[in-house]
Structure formats: C-alpha cells, structure tokens
Motif scaffolding. Structure first.
Motif, PDB file in Angstrom:
ATOM      1  N   MET A  16      -6.258  30.806  11.840  1.00 35.25           N
ATOM      2  CA  MET A  16      -5.902  30.597  13.219  1.00 35.25           C
ATOM      3  C   MET A  16      -6.685  29.393  13.751  1.00 35.25           C
ATOM      4  SD  MET A  16      -6.081  33.375  16.207  1.00 35.25           S
ATOM      5  CE  MET A  16      -7.007  32.945  17.626  1.00 35.25           C
ATOM      6  N   ILE A  17      -6.006  28.418  14.259  1.00 38.74           N
ATOM      7  CA  ILE A  17      -6.632  27.214  14.800  1.00 38.74           C
ATOM      8  C   ILE A  17      -6.682  27.329  16.316  1.00 38.74           C
ATOM      9  CG2 ILE A  17      -6.401  24.732  15.061  1.00 38.74           C
ATOM     10  CD1 ILE A  17      -4.993  24.682  12.362  1.00 38.74           C
ATOM     11  N   LEU A  18      -7.869  27.147  16.862  1.00 36.17           N
ATOM     12  CA  LEU A  18      -8.040  27.196  18.307  1.00 36.17           C
ATOM     13  C   LEU A  18      -7.849  25.800  18.887  1.00 36.17           C
ATOM     14  CD1 LEU A  18     -11.159  29.510  18.560  1.00 36.17           C
ATOM     15  CD2 LEU A  18      -8.777  30.112  18.879  1.00 36.17           C
ATOM     16  N   ILE A  19      -7.173  25.730  20.008  1.00 36.09           N
ATOM     17  CA  ILE A  19      -6.887  24.472  20.682  1.00 36.09           C
ATOM     18  C   ILE A  19      -7.779  24.361  21.923  1.00 36.09           C
ATOM     19  CG2 ILE A  19      -5.080  23.096  21.796  1.00 36.09           C
ATOM     20  CD1 ILE A  19      -4.671  23.501  18.790  1.00 36.09           C
ATOM     21  N   CYS A  20      -8.210  23.153  22.236  1.00 39.24           N
ATOM     22  CA  CYS A  20      -9.103  22.882  23.358  1.00 39.24           C
ATOM     23  C   CYS A  20      -8.543  23.455  24.664  1.00 39.24           C
ATOM     24  CB  CYS A  20      -9.308  21.374  23.503  1.00 39.24           C
ATOM     25  SG  CYS A  20     -10.307  20.895  24.923  1.00 39.24           S
TER      26      CYS A  20
END
Length: 108
Positions: free
Chosen positions: A1-5
């Motif tokens: 899972m990639i977290l976005i700013c």
C-alpha cells in the motif's frame, strides 16, 4: 500500500505527518498537519518557551484536589507549574507568610 502526501496528493509519503519531502520542507505546510508521533507533545499547556512564575504561591499541600486545581489553572494561564514557595507539606508556613508579606506591601 503506497501512501500519498496529505497536502499535494501527488507524491509518496516519505516524511512525518503524512507529507512528501517537498511539502514537508515548504514553509507553513508542516504546521498545517498535526504530528502523528506517539512521542509528540499533546494536550493543554504544551508550548515551547519559558513560562513565567505564578504571581503567588499556593497553600494547598501536594496531592490534594486543591493543589491539582491550582496546577490546572496555572497550565491554562501558561504559567510555570511550581512557585518556589508552594506548600511542600500540610501546614507549611512559607506560602502563607509570603502571601501576607505580598498583601501588606500592596496595602502600603
């Protein structure tokens, strides 16, 4: 899972507070997002700087509900929690003597 700013919603998060590198170091952006650290200072009275000494000591002995109320008031007023002449035990004469001296100086 990639977290976005959280701010720009484009880059991957790689700095605290859920921000990307660019947003984290952009002046004013970091302050818009609260710290997510479990070690962060939270709650009433957590501020940086030197707190002024309270104007008068308390006669309430340590650990009593009265002393806790005084400490809570001092926190809300952004004062130091402890006065040098606060009562250190039940019946401590130092704070009462200081209060009487202070009041007699004001009356003169």
């Amino acid at each position: 899972m990639i977290l976005i700013c959280k701010h720009c919603c484009q880059a991957k998060v790689n700095r605290p507070r859920g921000l990307c590198w660019s947003c984290y170091y952009t002046p004013g952006v970091k302050e818009m997002f609260p710290s997510t650290s479990k070690y962060a200072r939270r709650g009433v009275g957590n501020f940086t700087g030197n707190a002024p000494t309270p104007p008068e000591p308390t006669t309430a002995p340590p650990g009593t509900p009265e002393k806790m109320a005084v400490l809570e008031l001092r926190v809300n007023l952004k004062q130091a929690l402890w006065h040098p002449l606060d009562a250190q035990y039940d019946g401590d004469p130092r704070p009462l003597a200081a209060l009487l001296k202070q009041r007699s100086a004001m009356a003169s």
